[in-house]
Design a protein around this motif. Sequence first.
Motif: not given
Length: 451
Positions: A343-345, A353-356, A398-401
């Motif tokens: 998750y970011k933000g 989010k993690c879309d894109g 952990d690598y696979r965002k």
Amino acid sequence: MACFKKPWFASSEFSRNLQQRPRTHHILTVPFFLLSLFLLSASYTSNSPTPYPAATPLFPPSSPFSNSHMLSKPRSRSTLSSVTAAERTHANSTTNSDSQAIRDLASCDIFDGTWVRDEHAEPLYQHASCPYLDDAFNCFKNGRSDFDYLKYRWKPHGCHIPRFDGLKMLRMLRGKRVVFVGDSLNRNMWQSLACSLRASLKDKTRIYEVSGRREFRTQGFFSLNFRDYACSIEFVKSPFLVQEWKVLRNTGQRETLRLDMIQASKSQYNNADIIIFNTGHWWNHYKTRNGINYFQEGNHVYDRLQVSEALRKALKTWAAWVDSRVDRRRTRVFFTGFSASHYKGGQWNSGGKCDGEKEPITNERYLGEYPWTMRILESVISEMKTPVFYLNITKMTDYRKDGHPSVNNNNKGRLRTTVQDCSHWCLPGIPDSWNELLYATLLIAHNNTHF
């Protein structure tokens, strides 16, 4: 239900000698037979210069099937590369039971490696072809259009993982019962295995849905029986592993978590041949109400208890149950480590989010800290009588965002939802690699013990 008549490992002078030795409680223990062992490092400390522990071999040096050396620490470098034709040929050859390649696996830490790009990679089952997938995990059905995340495969440093062979795995599991117990990340893995095994069968009507319906998310138990192999693959919902409870207080009935009681189950699974546990994602301050009036032991409800201490108590309850109820002469116990979120933000409930995300993290310097939940788990496992095989998937996930459902987590035709899913994984996807590692582990045991 599958019936098992004799232990699934062959007796040997080596295993008899081990049973005659005094028991010692340390993390690298060789148990009754070669599959059951610990993959834990005794050197995990909070002052480690790297976010992840040093690598350890799949079998400890005292094993006759292990090399005498241990791998070096994970390498601080870019971990994204491309698979070569020679590597692909070597990986395919191990599927044909190349004994030397399997022995190489036994001396290798299969959880320390790199994601390599393979343009010829094919998923173990096709998009939307498996009826056992939760809609929330079916990213293709939910509108995801980029599938580059399926063009990577996991390659440990120093050895090769054989290509998953569903028919061979079913033959190894003939007459056995495999049970996944835990939260929705373990359900991710269970569905991946069910779909991978199903894809290997020509006649897919030979799979019997024991529970009789697909809606197992609320049911809490689901079982598939592969008739021609008399084996079952099951899932038991138990996100905390211990019992959710109701307690009467002055304000009326409220929910607590019984840290001293293993969760009751509609399915008695302590006598299964393989049990794969997990927990972790529900042990956060939000879901446990910051430990305020939530944790209970006996008749005592703690006014406040740190979540980390509550997890330790719960895992000790689980460990005591395993040590007292599971027959370690027959049953192999696995524990799946913490699967990383991205998750970011914000978090899942606060706009994260993690879309894109289109490709993996390419350097381990950008990985997160090693989860506190796993350090507690490792400490508890090290004190158990029962050998527990630790599927330490934390670093590889952990690598696979790029592998999460993100906005593609519903089947209503909407590509944008208010809550993104950056914890679970698209299927087909990353959990397929976890099952390839499980398959490789069983292949080693089959090669060495002829179970």
